[in-house]
Write a protein that holds these residues in place. Structure first.
Motif, mmCIF file in Angstrom:
data_model
loop_
_atom_site.group_PDB
_atom_site.id
_atom_site.type_symbol
_atom_site.label_atom_id
_atom_site.label_comp_id
_atom_site.label_asym_id
_atom_site.label_seq_id
_atom_site.Cartn_x
_atom_site.Cartn_y
_atom_site.Cartn_z
ATOM 1 N N ILE A 448 0.757 -1.017 0.332
ATOM 2 C CA ILE A 448 0.265 0.374 -0.142
ATOM 3 C C ILE A 448 0.990 1.150 -0.020
ATOM 4 O O ILE A 448 1.352 1.707 1.034
ATOM 5 C CB ILE A 448 -1.259 0.114 0.956
ATOM 6 C CG1 ILE A 448 -1.952 -1.160 1.149
ATOM 7 C CG2 ILE A 448 -1.695 1.058 0.991
ATOM 8 C CD1 ILE A 448 -2.967 -1.428 2.426
ATOM 9 N N ARG A 449 0.230 2.361 -0.781
ATOM 10 C CA ARG A 449 0.790 3.017 -1.014
ATOM 11 C C ARG A 449 -0.096 4.847 -0.321
ATOM 12 O O ARG A 449 -1.056 4.699 -1.131
ATOM 13 C CB ARG A 449 1.963 4.117 -2.038
ATOM 14 C CG ARG A 449 2.685 4.808 -2.643
ATOM 15 C CD ARG A 449 3.398 5.438 -3.335
ATOM 16 N NE ARG A 449 4.094 4.517 -4.209
ATOM 17 C CZ ARG A 449 4.035 4.067 -4.477
ATOM 18 N NH1 ARG A 449 3.161 3.493 -5.362
ATOM 19 N NH2 ARG A 449 5.603 2.742 -5.034
ATOM 20 N N ALA A 450 0.469 5.263 0.479
ATOM 21 C CA ALA A 450 -0.656 6.341 1.112
ATOM 22 C C ALA A 450 -0.032 7.397 0.889
ATOM 23 O O ALA A 450 0.797 7.940 1.934
ATOM 24 C CB ALA A 450 -1.502 5.901 1.863
ATOM 25 N N ASP A 451 -0.969 8.526 1.252
ATOM 26 C CA ASP A 451 -0.125 9.648 1.870
ATOM 27 C C ASP A 451 -0.779 10.349 2.953
ATOM 28 O O ASP A 451 -1.018 9.158 4.034
ATOM 29 C CB ASP A 451 -0.952 10.869 1.427
ATOM 30 C CG ASP A 451 -2.610 11.187 1.173
ATOM 31 O OD1 ASP A 451 -2.969 10.897 3.106
ATOM 32 O OD2 ASP A 451 -2.958 11.593 0.342
ATOM 33 N N GLY A 454 -3.188 9.429 5.550
ATOM 34 C CA GLY A 454 -3.986 7.859 5.791
ATOM 35 C C GLY A 454 -4.448 7.710 3.824
ATOM 36 O O GLY A 454 -5.472 7.006 3.779
ATOM 37 N N GLU A 455 -4.674 8.333 3.207
ATOM 38 C CA GLU A 455 -5.711 8.221 2.161
ATOM 39 C C GLU A 455 -4.728 7.640 1.066
ATOM 40 O O GLU A 455 -3.345 7.669 0.567
ATOM 41 C CB GLU A 455 -6.221 9.582 0.908
ATOM 42 C CG GLU A 455 -6.990 9.633 -0.094
ATOM 43 C CD GLU A 455 -7.629 10.296 -0.807
ATOM 44 O OE1 GLU A 455 -8.096 10.729 -1.730
ATOM 45 O OE2 GLU A 455 -7.882 11.939 -0.017
ATOM 46 N N ILE A 456 -5.345 5.922 0.326
ATOM 47 C CA ILE A 456 -4.058 5.463 -0.391
ATOM 48 C C ILE A 456 -4.683 5.956 -1.804
ATOM 49 O O ILE A 456 -5.799 5.724 -2.557
ATOM 50 C CB ILE A 456 -5.423 3.824 0.280
ATOM 51 C CG1 ILE A 456 -5.404 3.334 1.094
ATOM 52 C CG2 ILE A 456 -4.972 2.899 -1.249
ATOM 53 C CD1 ILE A 456 -6.072 2.167 1.685
ATOM 54 N N GLN A 457 -3.555 5.599 -1.633
ATOM 55 C CA GLN A 457 -2.895 5.668 -3.297
ATOM 56 C C GLN A 457 -3.002 5.400 -4.153
ATOM 57 O O GLN A 457 -3.359 4.435 -5.156
ATOM 58 C CB GLN A 457 -1.680 7.088 -3.539
ATOM 59 C CG GLN A 457 -1.524 8.053 -2.429
ATOM 60 C CD GLN A 457 -2.621 9.179 -3.284
ATOM 61 O OE1 GLN A 457 -2.733 9.807 -3.947
ATOM 62 N NE2 GLN A 457 -3.589 9.330 -1.451
ATOM 63 N N ASP A 458 -2.338 4.202 -4.367
ATOM 64 C CA ASP A 458 -1.987 2.444 -4.775
ATOM 65 C C ASP A 458 -2.162 1.687 -4.268
ATOM 66 O O ASP A 458 -1.373 1.393 -3.238
ATOM 67 C CB ASP A 458 -0.696 2.544 -5.311
ATOM 68 C CG ASP A 458 0.254 3.274 -6.150
ATOM 69 O OD1 ASP A 458 -0.872 3.422 -7.756
ATOM 70 O OD2 ASP A 458 1.295 3.800 -6.363
#
Length: 734
Positions: A448-451, A454-458
């Motif tokens: 998981i990639r998140a900002d 905590g909003e998930i990007q990938d």
């Protein structure tokens, strides 16, 4: 004599037993056909309730249950729906648990289909019956139906009570037509104050249980009944090298030893259970050599990283191109072991060939989740029309997906066919473990990639698993090979779609044929798939220092409002009941079958380096309209207890290619000492038809408890059970 010769010579046997040659149709060649006989998965039509419900000429309402009774209480809950529609008490309705000759079809019963598939057809049938009787009352008193008002057990017209029985004018029962017009359904009217639906009601079979009525196969005893048992193959396609059947044939009370080497079928029939035990204990079987794998070797067969190193997995569920960038916020791997069903009741069947009204028949009593697949397969084995096979589906003492196969029923049939008498076959506890179709092992990786908020990007999720449903339950081996090339195992991919939003999502899957017995288990692959998601989300919350519920709410999106409601209510419950000092809490949530929404939490503690203690469990669940809250809560409680076993200590141990456990003394399951304080709340969405409640709680309970232990021990949980991590050198049999 071999099984092949038993079937080939069945004409001689059956004629000798009084079963006519005329009834033996082309028979054997049809019987041995490998054409797949699929499980009974067709859901009932909305008008199928007409097959289940009728009113006798005396005014008694009768429900012929369309659902097998696995102890979940669904048949009793259906009587509550009928009672709501007809203004009766559930006790006014006679509940019949039918055999296969009394009902045209029964769906394969699972925890996610019992109420969800049968509530609406039952309500429609009962409501149409009510309105049919209302019209009869109006016609009898020459008034419009608007002047016929509801009353308990009938109607009121101008203050006069009209019981239903007075409206049955013929000598025949009131049955329902094939075409039923739409009428108001009291059960699903959110504005109606319910009399019966939504209320706790006792199981209609409680009295039969406590008075010793014949509910289980173990209760069935027939005159001149013999006792049989079949040696269980320890692994798929096992072959018998040698056996001492000549010695066993000489044992006191042994009626017949049946051996077919080509089918690896070896059974003994004796006069009493004790004599059967003595004979079976003396029976020596040497199996052909096979792969001597252990748990580590088995886990390597599903190693997700080994498969990913070769490229993309076979089945691309969601196909977003995501670069294998090492800069992931979370990179989480989780390995899950095979699990035994370990149900309380050992499977049993009684087979009896008899002649009834000039027709030959087989009666087969068996605890099963699929009576009609038993009927079709027994008919195939005998080459008989299905109507000559009567399956008596008995109550089971635990199923969890493990009572779907045509196994002990077939054994009883073949032995009874050979000896010309009723035969009762009961597996031993060792048989249950040896031949168990375990939940397959699986291996998962989620990146998981998140900002920073905590909003998930990938989201990149990969799973490798053994099979759940593309197994012998579906088809013979040749057909399975074709199916496995064409499609992913749809049991293993249950709930594999993440509920969380992401800019890019890639989900891939690989199923693997394993050299051990595997099959379906409660919730299928949903628990493993949601466990990898929810444990990764918890690691993300810890890394970003975000409240775990807030993180989930942020990423769920608008369409998952019912799951959000569960999480928000769970947070309120946890605030109202804070964890005690020294206890640590973990949470998780999930969606099952797109209809059942659940959020769970566990409080755990550990003194020094002592065992993990599960102190409290919380569960909020929304499965639509709740028919009987007590029965639904019982399902939740069972799932919470199963989660404790699966997270803390359960694992099917394998050595030399076979399962090691022989009894419940060497396969630990949760007991009363593991029961935590339970806080359960059901969200009653009255305008939504009931969904499955028997499997859904498990999908959130397992990851919630895993997260609690991870937080308690301040460690990343990379495999289950936890006991294997904390005590890696401990004997697996302890």
């Amino acid at each position: 004599m071999t099984i092949g010769s038993i079937i080939t010579s069945r004409r001689k046997f059956l004629i000798g037993a009084g079963i006519t040659a005329a009834s033996l149709s082309v028979g054997f060649y049809v019987g041995v056909s490998n054409f797949p006989i699929l499980p009974s998965t067709r859901s009932p039509a909305s008008t199928d309730g007409r097959f289940w419900l009728h009113m006798t000429k005396d005014g008694e309402v009768v429900l012929i249950s369309p659902v097998h009774d696995l102890g979940q209480g669904t048949p009793s809950s259906l009587t509550q729906i009928i009672a709501e529609e007809l203004n009766l008490s559930p006790e006014d309705i006679r509940l019949v648990m039918p055999d296969s000759s009394q009902i045209p079809y029964m769906r394969f019963t699972t925890g996610s289909h019992g109420m969800s598939d049968h509530a609406l057809p039952t309500a429609r049938a009962a409501a149409f019956m009510r309105e049919t009787l209302r019209q009869k009352a109006a016609d009898k008193f020459a008034v419009t139906t608007l002047l016929v008002s509801d009353a308990l057990g009938g109607f009121l017209i101008n203050g006069t009570s009209i019981p239903y029985a007075e409206l049955i004018t013929s000598d025949e029962d009131l049955t329902l037509p094939e075409e039923m017009t739409d009428v108001p359904l009291y059960t699903f009217d959110p504005q109606r104050e319910k009399r019966v639906v939504g209320q706790t009601a006792r199981d209609r079979l409680d009295r039969a249980i406590v008075t010793g009525a014949a509910l289980y196969v173990d209760d069935v005893w027939l005159p001149d009944m013999l006792h049989g048992r079949v040696v269980q193959a320890p692994y798929p396609d096992a072959c018998i090298r040698s056996t001492n059947i000549k010695d066993v044939e000489k044992f006191e009370g042994v009626v017949r030893v049946v051996f077919d080497k080509s089918d690896a079928f070896l059974g003994v029939v004796a006069k009493t259970p004790r004599l059967l035990d003595l004979a079976m204990n003396a029976l020596q079987v040497v199996w052909e050599d096979h792969d001597p794998l252990d748990n580590d070797a088995l886990q390597r067969l599903v190693d997700v990283d080994a498969f990913l190193a070769k490229g993309r997995l076979e089945h691309q569920i969601e196909k977003a191109d995501i670069a294998p960038d090492p800069d992931w916020t979370i990179d989480h791997r989780l390995d899950l072991p095979p699990l035994h069903h370990a149900q309380q009741e050992m499977r049993t069947a009684v087979a009896h060939f008899k002649r009834e009204q000039g027709t030959d028949a087989l009666h087969l009593w068996v605890g099963t989740q699929d009576a009609f697949v038993h009927r079709r397969k027994a008919a195939r084995d005998l080459g008989w029309p299905e109507e000559q096979i009567i399956i008596h589906p008995m109550r089971t003492g635990g199923a969890f997906g493990g009572r779907a196969l045509y196994d002990v029923g077939r054994e009883a049939l073949l032995l009874a066919l050979q000896v010309g008498a009723p035969v009762r076959v009961q597996w031993t506890r060792e048989d249950e473990f040896r031949a168990d179709r375990v939940r397959p092992p699986s291996s998962h990786r989620l990146r998981i990639r998140a900002d920073r908020q905590g909003e998930i990007q990938d989201w990149w999720q990969a799973t490798v698993s053994g099979h759940f449903l593309l197994t012998e339950i579906m088809a013979p081996e040749w057909a399975l090979d074709l199916a496995r090339m064409a499609i992913a195992d749809f049991g293993a991919t249950r709930s594999i779609y993440p509920p969380y939003l992401a800019i890019n999502r890639r989900v891939e899957f690989q199923d693997v044929e394993l050299p051990i017995h595997v099959g379906q288990m409660r919730s299928l692959g949903a628990t493993p798939n949601i466990t990898i998601m929810e444990t990764a989300l918890d690691r993300l919350a810890l890394k970003l220092d975000i409240d775990p519920i807030a993180l989930r709410l942020l990423n769920l999106g608008a369409k998952n409002q019912r799951l959000k409601n569960c999480l928000e209510r769970l947070r309120e419950m946890m605030i109202a009941t804070p964890a005690d000092q020294g206890e640590v809490r973990g949470i998780a949530c999930g969606i099952y079958h797109d209809k059942s929404f659940v959020a769970c939490a566990f409080d755990v503690a550990s003194r020094d380096d002592g065992p993990i203690e599960v102190k409290s469990a919380f569960c909020v669940m929304d499965v639509g309209l709740i028919i009987n809250p007590d029965r639904v809560k019982a399902q939740v409680e069972g799932c919470l207890m199963m989660a404790i076993g699966q997270v803390l200590f359960e694992k099917a141990n394998v050595a030399n290619g076979v399962f090691k456990s022989k009894s419940l003394t060497d396969y630990q399951v949760p007991t009363f000492r593991h029961v935590p304080d339970m806080h359960i709340e059901l969200i009653n969405s009255q305008s939504i038809a009931p969904a499955g409640a028997g499997e859904a709680p498990l999908i959130a309970a397992v990851p919630a408890l895993t997260n609690a232990v991870s937080r308690l021990k301040k460690m990343r949980v990379a495999r289950l059970p936890i006991d294997a991590i904390l005590r890696p050198h401990r004997s697996e049999n302890t």
